[in-house]
Scaffold this active site. Structure first.
Site, mmCIF file in Angstrom:
data_model
loop_
_atom_site.group_PDB
_atom_site.id
_atom_site.type_symbol
_atom_site.label_atom_id
_atom_site.label_comp_id
_atom_site.label_asym_id
_atom_site.label_seq_id
_atom_site.Cartn_x
_atom_site.Cartn_y
_atom_site.Cartn_z
ATOM 1 C CB ILE A 101 -57.134 -17.394 -14.733
ATOM 2 C CG1 ILE A 101 -57.230 -15.885 -15.045
ATOM 3 C CG2 ILE A 101 -55.823 -17.780 -14.181
ATOM 4 C CD1 ILE A 101 -57.067 -14.785 -13.890
ATOM 5 C CG PHE B 64 -58.639 -20.502 -10.464
ATOM 6 C CD1 PHE B 64 -57.732 -19.629 -10.970
ATOM 7 C CD2 PHE B 64 -58.475 -21.828 -10.805
ATOM 8 C CE1 PHE B 64 -56.475 -19.709 -11.214
ATOM 9 C CE2 PHE B 64 -56.914 -22.242 -11.238
ATOM 10 C CZ PHE B 64 -56.178 -21.147 -11.487
ATOM 11 C CE LYS C 219 -60.319 -12.697 -6.210
ATOM 12 N NZ LYS C 219 -60.609 -13.969 -6.437
ATOM 13 C CG ASN D 281 -54.467 -5.298 -15.246
ATOM 14 O OD1 ASN D 281 -54.150 -5.056 -14.311
ATOM 15 N ND2 ASN D 281 -55.620 -4.677 -15.673
ATOM 16 N N GLY E 100 -63.549 4.928 -10.191
ATOM 17 C CA GLY E 100 -62.923 3.888 -9.369
ATOM 18 C C GLY E 100 -61.541 3.484 -10.065
ATOM 19 C CE1 TYR F 249 -62.642 -10.275 -7.900
ATOM 20 C CE2 TYR F 249 -61.281 -8.050 -7.965
ATOM 21 C CZ TYR F 249 -61.640 -9.541 -8.261
ATOM 22 O OH TYR F 249 -60.491 -10.040 -8.817
ATOM 23 N NE ARG G 45 -63.023 1.141 -15.777
ATOM 24 C CZ ARG G 45 -62.620 -0.062 -16.266
ATOM 25 N NH1 ARG G 45 -63.357 -0.623 -16.950
ATOM 26 N NH2 ARG G 45 -61.402 -0.627 -15.777
ATOM 27 C CB SER H 163 -56.953 -9.396 -7.349
ATOM 28 O OG SER H 163 -57.027 -8.338 -7.822
HETATM 29 C C1 WQD Z 1 -57.256 -1.499 -17.641
HETATM 30 C C2 WQD Z 1 -57.034 -0.047 -18.194
HETATM 31 C C3 WQD Z 1 -58.976 1.379 -17.864
HETATM 32 C C4 WQD Z 1 -61.640 -0.791 -20.906
HETATM 33 C C5 WQD Z 1 -59.764 -4.827 -13.529
HETATM 34 C C6 WQD Z 1 -60.357 -5.073 -12.071
HETATM 35 C C7 WQD Z 1 -59.205 -5.951 -11.390
HETATM 36 C C8 WQD Z 1 -58.962 -7.096 -11.871
HETATM 37 C C9 WQD Z 1 -58.727 -6.865 -13.293
HETATM 38 C C10 WQD Z 1 -60.307 -9.157 -11.902
HETATM 39 C C11 WQD Z 1 -57.533 1.160 -17.386
HETATM 40 C C12 WQD Z 1 -58.647 1.349 -19.420
HETATM 41 C C13 WQD Z 1 -60.539 -0.313 -20.160
HETATM 42 C C14 WQD Z 1 -61.915 0.282 -21.842
HETATM 43 C C15 WQD Z 1 -60.308 1.679 -21.330
HETATM 44 N N1 WQD Z 1 -59.143 -8.365 -11.502
HETATM 45 N N2 WQD Z 1 -59.916 0.917 -20.167
HETATM 46 N N3 WQD Z 1 -61.213 1.226 -21.853
HETATM 47 O O1 WQD Z 1 -59.456 -1.779 -14.142
HETATM 48 O O2 WQD Z 1 -57.027 -2.478 -14.334
HETATM 49 O O3 WQD Z 1 -58.668 -4.250 -13.553
HETATM 50 O O4 WQD Z 1 -59.618 -6.317 -14.021
HETATM 51 O O5 WQD Z 1 -60.728 -10.045 -11.974
HETATM 52 O O6 WQD Z 1 -59.630 -6.115 -10.045
HETATM 53 O O7 WQD Z 1 -60.283 -3.808 -11.266
HETATM 54 O O8 WQD Z 1 -58.556 -3.764 -16.033
HETATM 55 O O9 WQD Z 1 -58.785 -4.008 -18.237
HETATM 56 O O10 WQD Z 1 -60.715 -3.003 -17.017
HETATM 57 O O11 WQD Z 1 -58.653 -1.564 -17.464
HETATM 58 O O12 WQD Z 1 -59.721 2.716 -21.546
HETATM 59 O O13 WQD Z 1 -62.974 -0.272 -22.406
HETATM 60 O O14 WQD Z 1 -57.623 0.130 -19.522
HETATM 61 O O15 WQD Z 1 -59.265 2.581 -17.670
HETATM 62 O O16 WQD Z 1 -56.627 2.105 -17.363
HETATM 63 P P1 WQD Z 1 -58.440 -3.004 -14.438
HETATM 64 P P2 WQD Z 1 -59.302 -3.174 -17.113
#
Ligand code: WQD
Length: 338
Positions: A12, A80, A153, A179, A294, A149, A292, A124
């Site tokens: 970013i 950042f 924040k 995201n 969490g 994490y 997954r 975030s």
């Molecule tokens: C998105 C969706 C997964 C990978 C995380 C952090 C958040 C943040 C951004 C950080 C979800 C699904 C993912 C895969 C999948 N900030 N998925 N297969 O978890 O929303 O956010 O990143 O700096 O704090 O928690 O993002 O891209 O990991 O997941 O199905 O191999 O994609 O389950 O629904 P998330 P993500």
């Protein structure tokens, strides 16, 4: 105006650097390169024609960081720098609390000492916690984070509110990202995760390039339109634009503003897979895996406040995000590591 970007060599940060330079600002980057590469600075110069001043510094190292304030008249800090891997934060919580909170405190102390009054913080959507109603609105209570994490924040947001309450000159903008995906359309900068990616888009692009065999979709039995998790994906260049507007706003106002940077629209994992396939004409094989730990089923932003306060809204659609993510990966199959 001279802007200090801590962590400015990251995903970013690097895109934000380009937008600041293109908007006529001078930029100083401070980054310890613990999760980024020096080549980023060359690429920023290739895109903008201007090389940001670069300090290889851990910004929680007060003596080293102070050098930046001594040698440059800084007008605003965009912070950042920080560790950001959710899973790692559960395994190494002390490392996360020490690093993330220390670096924010050090920056705030140096800003006070050197009379710098604008602080833009990389926060975030995770601060809304596991029980918040959707869409997430800035006025909602925060907390109930699901990992260290996220708590860092949340804690830094509170530190900033307290600092602003005690210093009437301080202007703080808490930018709550949803995201971020995509990449600069030049394909010269983008997301470069080390090891096997945790996040959805880098995983998909590595499947597209043949580096990984298939995508695992984490759960298809959520209460969402197709059973897969729903998120608010935002193009990193839109996110970067939001920082430039936030710095302009901060230079004219005082106090604290919390602002969501999201599109206000939620897409499921399978929506993203479909959009990627259509945008790039590449099939993404996937298998359904268990949920997954969490993960929340669904969340997205109420994005109105960013429009009202900053005059910002996201401009790029999901297809553009998928096209630009692939353009970056295709041109840089090994990220910056070639
Ligand atoms: C998105 C969706 C997964 C990978 C995380 C952090 C958040 C943040 C951004 C950080 C979800 C699904 C993912 C895969 C999948 N900030 N998925 N297969 O978890 O929303 O956010 O990143 O700096 O704090 O928690 O993002 O891209 O990991 O997941 O199905 O191999 O994609 O389950 O629904 P998330 P993500």
């Amino acid at each position: 105006m001279n802007i200090l970007l801590t962590g400015g060599a990251g995903f970013i940060g690097s895109h934000t650097c380009v937008e600041f330079i293109n908007s006529g600002y001078d930029v100083v980057i401070a980054d310890d390169l613990s999760n980024s590469k020096p080549k980023v600075i060359d690429r920023i110069e290739e895109i903008t024609g201007k090389r940001p001043k670069f300090y290889k510094v851990d910004v929680s190292d007060r003596l080293a960081a102070e050098q930046i304030f001594k040698e440059n008249k800084i007008d605003a800090v965009v912070h950042f720098a920080g560790y950001k891997a959710v899973g790692e934060s559960c395994a190494k919580p002390l490392m996360y609390y020490r690093n993330n909170i220390d670096s924010a405190l050090t920056m705030l102390e140096l800003m006070e000492e050197y009379g710098v009054n604008s602080f833009i913080f990389s926060s975030s959507a995770t601060v809304y916690g596991a029980d918040a109603d959707i869409p997430y609105v800035e006025g909602m209570p925060t907390g109930g984070c699901t990992n260290p994490y996220g708590w860092t924040k949340h804690m830094i947001e509170q530190i900033l509110r307290d600092a602003a309450a005690a210093n009437e000159k301080l202007s703080v903008i808490l930018l709550r990202y949803f995201n971020p995906i995509g990449a600069h359309p030049s394909g010269k900068i983008g997301e470069d995760p080390s090891g096997i990616p945790n996040n959805l888009l880098p995983y998909i692009t590595q499947v597209a390039s043949g580096r990984l065999k298939e995508l695992g979709v984490f759960g298809n039995d959520y209460d969402t339109h197709d059973g897969t998790g729903v998120r608010d994906y935002i193009h990193v260049c839109d996110l970067a634009d939001g920082h430039v507007l936030a710095a302009e706003y901060a230079s004219k106002h005082r106090g604290v503003e919390e602002i969501n940077l999201g599109t206000g629209v939620g897409y499921s994992v399978l929506d993203v897979v479909n959009a990627f396939e259509q945008a790039n004409d590449i099939k993404i094989p996937y298998v359904i895996k268990p949920r997954r730990d969490g993960d929340l089923p669904e969340y997205y932003a109420d994005a109105k406040k960013a429009g009202e306060v900053l005059g910002w809204s996201a401009k790029r659609d999901l297809k553009t995000m998928c096209r630009d993510s692939w353009n970056w990966q295709k041109n840089n199959p090994n990220g910056y590591g070639d």
